[in-house]
Design an enzyme around this catalytic site. Structure first.
Site, PDB file in Angstrom:
ATOM      1  N   LYS A  24       0.853  -1.182   0.000  1.00 43.28           N
ATOM      2  CA  LYS A  24       0.000   0.000   0.000  1.00 43.28           C
ATOM      3  C   LYS A  24       0.894   1.237   0.000  1.00 43.28           C
ATOM      4  O   LYS A  24       1.516   1.578   0.994  1.00 43.28           O
ATOM      5  CB  LYS A  24      -0.931   0.056   1.217  1.00 43.28           C
ATOM      6  N   GLY A  64       7.131   4.806   8.121  1.00 46.62           N
ATOM      7  CA  GLY A  64       6.306   5.998   8.239  1.00 46.62           C
ATOM      8  C   GLY A  64       6.473   6.609   9.613  1.00 46.62           C
ATOM      9  O   GLY A  64       7.489   6.388  10.278  1.00 46.62           O
ATOM     10  N   SER A  65       5.468   7.335  10.054  1.00 56.12           N
ATOM     11  CA  SER A  65       5.592   8.052  11.319  1.00 56.12           C
ATOM     12  C   SER A  65       5.477   7.102  12.517  1.00 56.12           C
ATOM     13  O   SER A  65       4.876   6.020  12.417  1.00 56.12           O
ATOM     14  CB  SER A  65       4.491   9.106  11.408  1.00 56.12           C
ATOM     15  N   THR A  66       6.037   7.523  13.617  1.00 53.12           N
ATOM     16  CA  THR A  66       5.965   6.742  14.847  1.00 53.12           C
ATOM     17  C   THR A  66       4.514   6.564  15.289  1.00 53.12           C
ATOM     18  O   THR A  66       4.104   5.485  15.727  1.00 53.12           O
ATOM     19  CB  THR A  66       6.792   7.449  15.936  1.00 53.12           C
ATOM     20  N   GLY A 122       3.077   3.920  13.237  1.00 55.12           N
ATOM     21  CA  GLY A 122       3.760   2.668  13.587  1.00 55.12           C
ATOM     22  C   GLY A 122       3.122   2.032  14.816  1.00 55.12           C
ATOM     23  O   GLY A 122       2.885   0.816  14.863  1.00 55.12           O
ATOM     24  N   GLU A 159       9.835   0.918  10.690  1.00 53.89           N
ATOM     25  CA  GLU A 159      10.880   1.934  10.461  1.00 53.89           C
ATOM     26  C   GLU A 159      10.185   3.272  10.610  1.00 53.89           C
ATOM     27  O   GLU A 159       9.408   3.671   9.743  1.00 53.89           O
ATOM     28  CB  GLU A 159      11.433   1.839   9.036  1.00 53.89           C
ATOM     29  N   CYS A 166      13.831  10.355   6.834  1.00 56.13           N
ATOM     30  CA  CYS A 166      13.692   9.891   8.227  1.00 56.13           C
ATOM     31  C   CYS A 166      14.988  10.047   8.991  1.00 56.13           C
ATOM     32  O   CYS A 166      14.985  10.365  10.170  1.00 56.13           O
ATOM     33  CB  CYS A 166      13.261   8.440   8.227  1.00 56.13           C
ATOM     34  N   GLU A 211      10.048  15.601  15.376  1.00 56.71           N
ATOM     35  CA  GLU A 211      10.488  15.445  13.993  1.00 56.71           C
ATOM     36  C   GLU A 211       9.712  16.441  13.123  1.00 56.71           C
ATOM     37  O   GLU A 211       8.488  16.453  13.135  1.00 56.71           O
ATOM     38  CB  GLU A 211      10.200  14.018  13.523  1.00 56.71           C
TER      39      GLU A 211
HETATM   40  P1  NAD Z   1       2.615   8.338   7.787  1.00 58.23           P
HETATM   41  O1  NAD Z   1       2.887   7.519   8.999  1.00 58.23           O
HETATM   42  O2  NAD Z   1       1.592   9.371   7.856  1.00 58.23           O
HETATM   43  O3  NAD Z   1       2.192   7.377   6.582  1.00 58.23           O
HETATM   44  C1  NAD Z   1       2.947   6.262   6.228  1.00 58.23           C
HETATM   45  C2  NAD Z   1       2.029   5.226   5.626  1.00 58.23           C
HETATM   46  O4  NAD Z   1       1.095   4.827   6.609  1.00 58.23           O
HETATM   47  C3  NAD Z   1       1.209   5.745   4.436  1.00 58.23           C
HETATM   48  O5  NAD Z   1       1.109   4.741   3.460  1.00 58.23           O
HETATM   49  C4  NAD Z   1      -0.146   6.026   5.057  1.00 58.23           C
HETATM   50  O6  NAD Z   1      -1.207   5.909   4.149  1.00 58.23           O
HETATM   51  C5  NAD Z   1      -0.237   4.950   6.125  1.00 58.23           C
HETATM   52  N1  NAD Z   1      -1.146   5.317   7.212  1.00 58.23           N
HETATM   53  C6  NAD Z   1      -1.431   6.566   7.656  1.00 58.23           C
HETATM   54  N2  NAD Z   1      -2.357   6.513   8.652  1.00 58.23           N
HETATM   55  C7  NAD Z   1      -2.649   5.201   8.821  1.00 58.23           C
HETATM   56  C8  NAD Z   1      -3.529   4.503   9.691  1.00 58.23           C
HETATM   57  N3  NAD Z   1      -4.309   5.125  10.573  1.00 58.23           N
HETATM   58  N4  NAD Z   1      -3.566   3.146   9.610  1.00 58.23           N
HETATM   59  C9  NAD Z   1      -2.793   2.491   8.720  1.00 58.23           C
HETATM   60  N5  NAD Z   1      -1.964   3.104   7.858  1.00 58.23           N
HETATM   61  C10 NAD Z   1      -1.873   4.443   7.914  1.00 58.23           C
HETATM   62  O7  NAD Z   1       4.027   8.876   7.341  1.00 58.23           O
HETATM   63  P2  NAD Z   1       4.342   9.825   6.094  1.00 58.23           P
HETATM   64  O8  NAD Z   1       3.845  11.174   6.439  1.00 58.23           O
HETATM   65  O9  NAD Z   1       3.916   9.174   4.836  1.00 58.23           O
HETATM   66  O10 NAD Z   1       5.944   9.804   6.102  1.00 58.23           O
HETATM   67  C11 NAD Z   1       6.675  10.534   6.995  1.00 58.23           C
HETATM   68  C12 NAD Z   1       7.148   9.676   8.158  1.00 58.23           C
HETATM   69  O11 NAD Z   1       7.801   8.492   7.695  1.00 58.23           O
HETATM   70  C13 NAD Z   1       8.157  10.392   9.005  1.00 58.23           C
HETATM   71  O12 NAD Z   1       7.863  10.213  10.362  1.00 58.23           O
HETATM   72  C14 NAD Z   1       9.465   9.691   8.667  1.00 58.23           C
HETATM   73  O13 NAD Z   1      10.433   9.750   9.655  1.00 58.23           O
HETATM   74  C15 NAD Z   1       9.027   8.307   8.406  1.00 58.23           C
HETATM   75  N6  NAD Z   1      10.011   7.599   7.585  1.00 58.23           N
HETATM   76  C16 NAD Z   1      10.812   6.673   8.188  1.00 58.23           C
HETATM   77  C17 NAD Z   1      11.783   6.013   7.447  1.00 58.23           C
HETATM   78  C18 NAD Z   1      12.665   4.977   8.099  1.00 58.23           C
HETATM   79  O14 NAD Z   1      13.220   4.179   7.379  1.00 58.23           O
HETATM   80  N7  NAD Z   1      12.815   4.971   9.395  1.00 58.23           N
HETATM   81  C19 NAD Z   1      11.927   6.285   6.086  1.00 58.23           C
HETATM   82  C20 NAD Z   1      11.097   7.245   5.495  1.00 58.23           C
HETATM   83  C21 NAD Z   1      10.138   7.892   6.264  1.00 58.23           C
END
Ligand code: NAD
Length: 496
Positions: free
Chosen positions: A190, A243-245, A248, A266, A301, A399
């Site tokens: 996704k 994605g975001s903590t 996560g 991650e 990230c 962040e």
């Molecule tokens: P996000 O957490 O908002 O979204 C990431 C993914 O999760 C997207 O596909 C989104 O559709 C999905 N998502 C959002 N809400 C959800 C929910 N309620 N239930 C299930 N899935 C959901 O993050 P973002 O804004 O897309 O990206 C930025 C974040 O990603 C930052 O915090 C960044 O640090 C992190 N990131 C981490 C790494 C790493 O390797 N550690 C790499 C890149 C980005």
């Protein structure tokens, strides 16, 4: 306008994105019929209307993934044949490099110079690397009594769900699916709402490469609907997330509330860049400090968003950092001379501006702090440097995921390490010093998944990537990533 700009702009006009999900080897519109506008953040124009899939589409994709897995068409295929399919996929990425680069540039505002030189070739190289690994992984024979033979093999898990962010749309998808597929799993990917286009094209290319139907499914949709449905699905064996903590943590809840699927996270970061007074080349350090935070507009990230510098060189280093930040050309991502593009969306730019306003009240803005005047949309922000901040200030802890560098002075090594480790994130850190013993000492004490010495953000497919604490757990890249997507199985033979 230069010829190259015209060329990229002309090619951009010719791109025809895939807008439907790839499920069971077919393109499929969302069963609800819903679509979402995909907006180019550099122009504010609608690029495509992409299927907005929901729980029923996720269910169909998981079903297709399970059927493919049980059929053995991929999970039981000879390692050599799986290797050839993934190699072909890597070749197809290279053959379609310009299109894939344009999709990420148009969809997420990423610089064309980055997508053509980093994201797309990097993605092909990662798939190639895991393809080559497939027929070089051996099982084990346990040291049992001579009447026994215990074979220990790595088994694919089944259906792997992958949920990824928008900052490196193609590459983040590949970080997940390359080792998962190499291990013999089916995958339901996704992509992020803001950047689904390259992942959809990748799903199509995988079929062209010979990946059996249903082995890779790509389902665009929003997080709280499609992402949640994948996290809660009772027939998904493992869920790998970047994605975001905040989100996560939700995946851990989804797993607990459903089938206890394995979850690998991650998440975010607030990485520290430590510069000691014995650094050999202050100009090189300043250059890297800027690269560490302003690459991809800080939407990385592991961005080195905290600069920790010894008081004796703080003014000299900051002067160089500010001069470089002010020289960064923020502009059209299709222009190869641009050095920073827009944020991924106007909404995200607003969020970053909100945090800059908080920072203004907490410290001193040395440069930046505003949108770029005269830009075509509100998503273009100035590289920003904030000084005189308390270690517990919001801008020191939260962040930003934007081009904002928070600067702190330190008096000695102990203080530097305490400051660096004073974050609930622990993804990456950098150390600048010419003293081997200092570097060794400091690196040992830093709580971070990766410590880069006299460089920033060191990263390669050969080395594991991931963090501790609120940065998550599990490692992407390297052979270690295969551990997440396989389970060890013992087959015990007894003979007389
Ligand atoms: P996000 O957490 O908002 O979204 C990431 C993914 O999760 C997207 O596909 C989104 O559709 C999905 N998502 C959002 N809400 C959800 C929910 N309620 N239930 C299930 N899935 C959901 O993050 P973002 O804004 O897309 O990206 C930025 C974040 O990603 C930052 O915090 C960044 O640090 C992190 N990131 C981490 C790494 C790493 O390797 N550690 C790499 C890149 C980005």
């Amino acid at each position: 306008m230069t010829t190259q700009e015209l060329t990229w702009a002309a090619r951009a006009g010719a791109v025809r994105p895939v807008t439907d999900a790839v499920i069971g080897g077919e393109l499929a519109a969302a069963r609800s019929g819903r679509r979402r506008d995909s907006i180019n953040p550099a122009t504010g124009t609608v690029l495509a209307q992409v299927s907005e899939c929901g729980a029923e589409d996720i269910d169909a994709a998981v079903l297709a993934g399970r059927a493919a897995f049980e059929s053995g068409s991929w999970s039981q295929a000879d390692p050599g044949s799986r290797k050839r399919v993934l190699q072909r996929l890597a070749e197809l990425i290279v053959a379609n490099a310009d299109e894939l680069a344009l999709l990420d540039t148009l969809d997420a505002g990423k610089l064309i110079s980055d997508t053509t030189q980093v994201d797309v070739p990097g993605s092909a190289a990662i798939i190639q690397w895991y393809a080559e690994a497939i027929d070089k992984l051996y099982g084990e024979i346990a040291p049992t009594a001579s009447t026994e033979l215990a074979l220990v093999t790595r088994e694919p898990l089944g259906v792997v769900g992958a949920v990824v962010p928008w900052n490196y749309p193609l590459e983040m998808a590949v970080w997940k699916l390359a080792p998962a597929l190499a291990a013999g799993n089916s995958v339901v990917l996704k992509p992020a709402e803001n950047s689904p286009l390259s992942a959809l094209r990748l799903g199509q290319l995988a079929l062209e490469a010979g990946l059996p139907e249903g082995v890779l499914n790509v389902v665009p949709g929003d997080g709280p609907t499609a992402g949640r449905a994948l996290g809660l699905h009772p027939d998904v064996d493992a869920l790998t997330f970047t994605g975001s903590t905040e989100v996560g943590k939700l995946f851990l809840q989804y797993a607990g509330a459903s089938n206890m699927k394995q979850v690998w996270l991650e998440c975010g970061g607030k990485s520290a860049n430590l510069v000691f007074p014995d650094v050999a080349d202050l100009d090189a350090a300043a250059e890297a400090v800027c690269a560490g935070i302003f690459t991809c507009g800080g939407q990385v990230c592991s961005a080195n968003s905290r600069l920790l510098v010894h008081e004796s060189i703080k003014d000299a280093l900051l002067e160089r950092v500010v001069a470089r930040a002010e020289a960064i050309r923020v502009g059209d991502p299709l222009d190869e001379s641009s050095q920073m593009g827009p944020m991924v969306s106007a909404e995200h730019a607003d969020r970053v501006m909100g945090l800059i306003e908080v920072a203004r009240g907490e410290g001193r803005i040395r440069t930046g702090g505003d949108r770029v005047a005269g830009s075509p949309t509100s998503a273009f922000l100035q590289p920003t440097v904030v000084d005189d901040i308390a270690p517990d200030a919001r801008i020191a802890q939260e962040e930003v995921f934007g081009p904002v560098l928070a600067v702190f002075g330190f008096g000695d090594e102990r203080e530097a390490v305490t400051l660096a480790n004073g974050s609930s994130y622990a993804l990456a850190a950098s150390v600048w010093s010419d003293s081997h013993s200092r570097v060794h000492r400091v690196a040992q004490r830093l709580r971070a998944g990766t410590v880069s010495v006299n460089c920033v953000d060191a990263l390669d497919v050969t080395t594991p990537f991931g963090g501790f604490g609120l940065s998550g757990f599990g490692r992407d890249l390297s052979l270690h990533a295969l551990d997440k997507f396989t389970g060890l199985k013992t087959t015990w033979h007894h003979h007389n």
